[in-house]
Scaffold this active site. Sequence first.
Site, mmCIF file in Angstrom:
data_model
loop_
_atom_site.group_PDB
_atom_site.id
_atom_site.type_symbol
_atom_site.label_atom_id
_atom_site.label_comp_id
_atom_site.label_asym_id
_atom_site.label_seq_id
_atom_site.Cartn_x
_atom_site.Cartn_y
_atom_site.Cartn_z
ATOM 1 N N ASP A 1 0.863 -1.172 0.000
ATOM 2 C CA ASP A 1 0.000 0.000 0.000
ATOM 3 C C ASP A 1 0.902 1.225 0.000
ATOM 4 O O ASP A 1 1.474 1.579 1.029
ATOM 5 C CB ASP A 1 -0.911 -0.020 1.230
ATOM 6 N N GLY B 1 1.287 4.906 0.051
ATOM 7 C CA GLY B 1 0.571 6.126 0.380
ATOM 8 C C GLY B 1 1.488 7.329 0.281
ATOM 9 O O GLY B 1 2.694 7.201 0.027
ATOM 10 N N ASN B 2 0.943 8.500 0.531
ATOM 11 C CA ASN B 2 1.725 9.733 0.421
ATOM 12 C C ASN B 2 2.874 9.809 1.419
ATOM 13 O O ASN B 2 3.888 10.437 1.137
ATOM 14 C CB ASN B 2 0.811 10.947 0.599
ATOM 15 N N THR B 3 2.735 9.162 2.563
ATOM 16 C CA THR B 3 3.762 9.223 3.596
ATOM 17 C C THR B 3 4.516 7.914 3.752
ATOM 18 O O THR B 3 5.727 7.916 3.942
ATOM 19 C CB THR B 3 3.118 9.601 4.952
ATOM 20 N N ASN B 4 3.801 6.793 3.681
ATOM 21 C CA ASN B 4 4.402 5.490 3.959
ATOM 22 C C ASN B 4 4.124 4.463 2.872
ATOM 23 O O ASN B 4 3.094 4.529 2.196
ATOM 24 C CB ASN B 4 3.855 4.916 5.275
ATOM 25 N N GLY C 1 -8.732 7.258 -5.262
ATOM 26 C CA GLY C 1 -7.467 6.587 -4.944
ATOM 27 C C GLY C 1 -7.666 5.089 -4.820
ATOM 28 O O GLY C 1 -8.693 4.622 -4.319
ATOM 29 N N ASP D 1 -6.302 3.190 -2.832
ATOM 30 C CA ASP D 1 -6.377 2.800 -1.426
ATOM 31 C C ASP D 1 -7.831 2.669 -0.989
ATOM 32 O O ASP D 1 -8.189 1.755 -0.238
ATOM 33 C CB ASP D 1 -5.613 3.782 -0.536
ATOM 34 N N ASP E 1 -10.602 5.718 6.552
ATOM 35 C CA ASP E 1 -9.206 5.522 6.173
ATOM 36 C C ASP E 1 -8.434 6.702 6.758
ATOM 37 O O ASP E 1 -8.559 7.825 6.299
ATOM 38 C CB ASP E 1 -9.076 5.473 4.652
ATOM 39 N N THR F 1 -2.319 10.007 5.806
ATOM 40 C CA THR F 1 -1.899 11.387 5.553
ATOM 41 C C THR F 1 -3.124 12.244 5.271
ATOM 42 O O THR F 1 -3.253 13.362 5.742
ATOM 43 C CB THR F 1 -0.928 11.430 4.363
#
Length: 137
Positions: A6, A8-11, A107, A109, A129, A132
């Site tokens: 997954d 994502g914008n941060t992780n 997205g 996600d 969810d 971020t």
Amino acid sequence: MILLLDLGNTNLYVGIIKEGTLICEFRTDSDLNRSSYMYLDLLRNFIEKNKFNTNDFEGAILSSVIPSLTYSISKSVEDLLQKPCLILSKEIKSGLSIRIDNPSELGTDLIADSIGAIKRYGAPCIICDLGTANKLL
């Protein structure tokens, strides 16, 4: 076993499922400056540290909200497992009915969240969810 990713914008969250159960996981930062080789090393170290064999994986699924990193991550997964990495998208036939004005803004996600929630709890359901960006479906 299936490798799940997954992005994502941060992780970047990575998990391994076996027979529908999460058996192992780790998280690292989503770094636009990392090459596919660097992500390959991260994934290889994670798998080796947990004493898994890449031959035991049926494949991998990637959900990404960072288009510029999607190819690098999927390439590293394919190089590691020697199997294709399924990239989740709205075009994949999942049985999920996407009824929004602009599906291209959805997205992946949220697609993964929705499919998982419906499979586990049934519909209708409310999905939160928290990342971020916090989203409520």
